[in-house]
Design a protein around this motif. Sequence first.
Motif, PDB file in Angstrom:
ATOM      1  N   UNK A   8      -9.605  -9.269  15.695  1.00 27.98           N
ATOM      2  CA  UNK A   8     -10.883  -9.815  16.160  1.00 27.98           C
ATOM      3  C   UNK A   8     -12.038  -9.348  15.281  1.00 27.98           C
ATOM      4  N   UNK A   9     -12.007  -8.067  14.869  1.00 25.11           N
ATOM      5  CA  UNK A   9     -13.057  -7.536  14.003  1.00 25.11           C
ATOM      6  C   UNK A   9     -13.030  -8.232  12.649  1.00 25.11           C
ATOM      7  N   UNK A  10     -11.854  -8.461  12.118  1.00 24.07           N
ATOM      8  CA  UNK A  10     -11.690  -9.163  10.846  1.00 24.07           C
ATOM      9  C   UNK A  10     -12.333 -10.552  10.910  1.00 24.07           C
ATOM     10  N   UNK A  11     -12.080 -11.279  11.984  1.00 27.71           N
ATOM     11  CA  UNK A  11     -12.651 -12.624  12.134  1.00 27.71           C
ATOM     12  C   UNK A  11     -14.172 -12.557  12.191  1.00 27.71           C
ATOM     13  N   UNK A  22     -21.375  -7.921  11.796  1.00 24.56           N
ATOM     14  CA  UNK A  22     -20.199  -7.869  12.655  1.00 24.56           C
ATOM     15  C   UNK A  22     -20.290  -6.715  13.647  1.00 24.56           C
ATOM     16  N   UNK A  23     -20.798  -5.567  13.187  1.00 24.85           N
ATOM     17  CA  UNK A  23     -20.930  -4.416  14.082  1.00 24.85           C
ATOM     18  C   UNK A  23     -21.925  -4.707  15.199  1.00 24.85           C
ATOM     19  N   UNK A  24     -22.987  -5.444  14.879  1.00 25.15           N
ATOM     20  CA  UNK A  24     -23.971  -5.808  15.898  1.00 25.15           C
ATOM     21  C   UNK A  24     -23.364  -6.753  16.936  1.00 25.15           C
ATOM     22  N   UNK A  70      -6.731 -16.585  13.395  1.00 20.86           N
ATOM     23  CA  UNK A  70      -7.254 -17.562  14.346  1.00 20.86           C
ATOM     24  C   UNK A  70      -6.160 -18.011  15.337  1.00 20.86           C
ATOM     25  N   UNK A  71      -4.961 -18.243  14.821  1.00 19.80           N
ATOM     26  CA  UNK A  71      -3.856 -18.648  15.695  1.00 19.80           C
ATOM     27  C   UNK A  71      -3.519 -17.548  16.690  1.00 19.80           C
ATOM     28  N   UNK A  72      -3.582 -16.306  16.237  1.00 21.82           N
ATOM     29  CA  UNK A  72      -3.267 -15.168  17.107  1.00 21.82           C
ATOM     30  C   UNK A  72      -4.271 -15.053  18.244  1.00 21.82           C
TER      31      UNK A  72
END
Length: 309
Positions: A8-11, A22-24, A70-72
């Motif tokens: 999720x973080x990667x996306x 992303x951190x925000x 995304x599929x995951x």
Amino acid sequence: MLTLKQIETFIQVVELGTFERASQRLNATQSTVSKRISELEQATGLQLFDRTRRNARLTTEGEQLLELAYKTTESTKRILELNNKPEGTLHRVRIGFTELAALTWLPGFLRNYTTERPDIRLDITIDMSRTLYQQFQDGELELVVIPQIPEAFAQPGVETRLLEEVEMAFMAREGLVNGPRPIPIGALERYTLISQGKRSGFAQDVNRWLSHQGMTAAIQTADNLLALVGLVTAGRGISVLPKFCVQRFAQEQGLETLDTMPQPPMIGYYALYHSGVRISLLEELALRLFDAADFTRPFFASEKHFIRG
């Protein structure tokens, strides 16, 4: 170890363009975001971002992982939504029947069961009993309705329920077989015997019985039951057939039931299903099949065509 939080973080980093944004979005520190991405790279053995650039830019490996990420997350979302879905969308049962069931009680059962149990989807296969049993063994079908297959009753983890015993009889075109009744089995040797093929369970049962009576197996075969009846109606030979079903849908075609000595054996039709985590659902379905099974009445014949007997 690969985790959902890393994915999720990667996306989020990809979609927002920087680790900071992303951190925000994730309400996490930038160091936490960086740590999750590093752990993801270690777990996968892939370099996901080109760190020589100021903004987070994906490598070729990162592009490949993004599609899977995304599929995951989509699959995870669907799993979490299961608890909120109505019961009717959850149960799918793969079930197999032979042609005789399809010609008699199965259409009525499906019509009623679909109305009464909208929470269960039945995926139906119609085929020869040996083919259905092989698919059952391979796990492609969860429940099958077939004539008794001896090895099935010795297979661990298989439950069985007798649905109905079907009366069988020799049948021929009227006038083809002459002589006093009942007819000794031996007197039928001079007539061509027609049967379903080796993939038919009841044909195998009948052939074993004929062998015990000293008769040879059928020399003509037709896997389709209606085609077999057609050959008998045309006077091409005699056959052992489901007595009442064939009487009712072919009574105007000049077929005769032959009274023989001895009579062919009854053929038991069973529901076979796997024991396991879905045993309650399959047991309930097998019970409903038991209540519905009537191999004597063709679904397409009107009530006026039925012969009581």
